[in-house]
Structure formats: structure tokens, C-alpha cells
Design a protein around this motif. Sequence first.
Motif, short mmCIF file in Angstrom:
data_model
loop_
_atom_site.label_atom_id
_atom_site.label_comp_id
_atom_site.label_asym_id
_atom_site.label_seq_id
_atom_site.Cartn_x
_atom_site.Cartn_y
_atom_site.Cartn_z
N ALA A 69 0.84 -1.20 0.00
CA ALA A 69 0.00 0.00 0.00
C ALA A 69 0.88 1.25 0.00
O ALA A 69 0.59 2.23 -0.71
N THR A 104 -2.22 -9.18 -2.02
CA THR A 104 -3.15 -8.14 -2.49
C THR A 104 -4.26 -8.72 -3.36
O THR A 104 -5.29 -8.07 -3.56
N LEU A 163 -5.74 0.79 3.08
CA LEU A 163 -5.67 -0.32 2.14
C LEU A 163 -6.44 -0.03 0.85
O LEU A 163 -6.34 -0.78 -0.11
N GLY A 191 -3.94 0.41 -2.07
CA GLY A 191 -3.39 -0.85 -2.55
C GLY A 191 -4.40 -1.68 -3.30
O GLY A 191 -4.09 -2.32 -4.31
#
Length: 414
Positions: A38, A309, A233, A236
Motif C-alpha cells: 500500500a 493483495t 488499504l 493498494g
Amino acid sequence: MRARTAVLCSVADQGVAALTNILVLVAAARLSTVADFARFSAVYLVFTVLLGVSGAYTGQPLVLKRGAGEGTRGACRSAVAFTVLAAAAIGALLAAVCLLVPGDTARALLMLGLVLPVVLGQDAVRYAFATLQQPHLALLSNLLRLACVLGALGTQVYGASPARLIGLWGLSALPALLLSAALLHRSTAGAPLLLRPMLRRGHLGQRFTVEFGVGNATSQLSVLGLGAVGNPLLVGALRGATTLFGPLNVLFTSATSFGPPLLGRITDERRRVRAIAALAAVLAATAGIWATVLALLPDRAGRQLLGDTWSVAAALLPATGSQYAAMAVGTCGLLALRMLDPRTTLAIQVVFSLTTVAFLAGGYVVGGVLGAAWGLFLGSLCKGAATWIRVARLRRRPPAPEETVTAGALPAAP
């Protein structure tokens, strides 16, 4: 160079450039924790904004140049030199500020400031080669950069800091920059180096930069802002999802950056607009097909691509795929407007970029990260519809006296 060969080299060059960016993000995702990725994504997003500003101010006006005379060769030299000097000044300021700020993100931004002249300079040379009708040299430069960045990041182990990854990524572009500079010098030796005209009021890059700022940078900076005040987050997750659509960015960038010289060979305006409309349909269909392929990707393969991710990015694929289909329509609409009348695009960019930001924030409030992704789709859809409505109106207007627009100045107001 024949038109078909030039198109193939230009698209291949954009493809290698996009593949490099995709592999950098994939490597960073595999080498980092979710939190570190991130941070890396936030810094890389800052670079993306700066890259877009650089291309808008120097690159896009440059590709509107015609011919291969001394003026064009001098403009290529000047654009590259201006980009390197401006990047060095901005990078030094960024590094100096971040030196006083603690934290991993600040250290990564400091490293970005140090390598900024290298990465932006290498990109500027690509525009110069396109203007000189030598896209094969830009392709050669990007192939060298791809090999270097893969070699540099391939030596890293899991847990590498964002600052280290940014530094390796930036320095890996140095061999490509040196090769490109040598090739450009051979093609432009003796041409005048004029930097002052690029700072004068009326330089076409100033208008294109404003358009980029309100069109692309606004939504990206809004994502950063939501990540700062809301869920970190978010950056990301959205970055991971858009990384998977990197091949489409290749086509979009090819259309907007190098499309005007090629489409300009179609002398009839009606045929030119029809060709752009057909391109929009093809790109939108390609986005839908690509989104379907990604949605059917096994979970194991997805984790091989994005590591930790993947779990958050996979949930955003339907929304991001729809957004890219809408972006295809809007990108081609703006391309048509720029070729019909470049003065008409700024108002659309301002109004519908702010609309996109509103949809993004509203979607995040209603549905979190997934809602934000659908908000981006709605904003892109509205912008795409508005561009083609404007194209239709311009085609119905009476023909105006022919105007000449140079790459260095804005057209005169009617």
C-alpha cells in the motif's frame, strides 16, 4: 517509415512500457506485505501523476510537430532537456521535504525524488523519437529498461522496504536513458536548444497539463486522499485491480499520445470520426473480454500475480472492468475532440473529473472500497457520454475557416 510499421512500433513501445510498469507492481506485491505494498502503491501513484504532467506539458505538444527539419529536431532536444531539468528541480524539492519527515512512506518519496530525473527523462526521449518518426528507437530503449528492471528487482527477497524497491526501479532506467540520449544526440546534433519558449504563456503544454490535472490526476489524488483519511488499504486494493488492466492502458496511451499523427492521414473529417468511433467500440469490447478473463482466473494464479493483495483486488474486478470499458469510450471521444477542436476538451475534463471525484467519495461512504470502485465507473461513464455528445454537436456545426495550430502555442480565440 510506413504507417503500418510506425503503428506497430508505437503500440509495441507502449506495450513494453506498460509491461514494465505491470511487472514492477507485480514484483512489489510479491516482495511486500499488504501494508508495504500500500505504501509502495501510494508512492508509485505520485510518480504516475508526475509522469502524466510531464507527458502533457512536453510530450503531447511535441508529437503535434510536423516534418523533420531543424525546428522539429530542436524541439525534441529542448523538450528532453527541459524535462530533465524540471524533474531534477522537483525531485530535489521533494527529497528535501521528505528528509525532514519520518516514516517508510516519506523515505520512499525521498528516493522517488532522487530518481525522478532518470525516469522522466527516459520517458521524454520516447516522445522525441515518435516525433522524429523513429519509434523503433523508443522501443529499443524500453526493451533495455525492461531487462534492467527485471534484473534489479529479481535479486530482492520478501520484505524489501518500499524505499529500496523505488530506488532499484528508478536506477534501472539509467542505462536506457544513456542509450536514448546518445541516439537522440545523433539525430538532433546541431539543432538549436531553446528552453525559454516552453515557459512562455500560451505554450500548448500548459493547456494539456490543466486537462490532465483535472482529468486524470484529480481522481488519482482523490484515491490517495481517501486512503489517508479513511482506509489506507484502499490505495493498494484499487492499484492492484488497475494493475491487472495494464494491457488496456497500453492501448489508451497509444491512442492519445501517438494517435493524432496517424489519424491525421485521413483527410476526410467524417471518415476520421467514424474511425475513432470504431476504435472506441473495439477498445470497450476488449475491456469487457479482459475483465471476463480475469474474473475466471483461478485464485492460485491470482495470488501468483499479486500475492496477498489478490484477495482484495479480485473483488473489484467487475467494477474496474466496467470502468475501463467506459474509459475506452471517453478516451476515444476526447481524441476525436482534440482533432476536431482542441479548445473544447478542457470544460468537459473539469466538469466530469469533479463528477468522478464526487462519485468516488460517495461510493466509498455508501459501500467502502467496492463502492469507491463503482463510483469511478459511474464517473467514467458520464464523461464518455459527454465527449461523444460534444463530438456530434461539432460535426453538425457549419464549417469554420481553417486555422493553423502549432505545437508551441494555443490557437487564437475566435
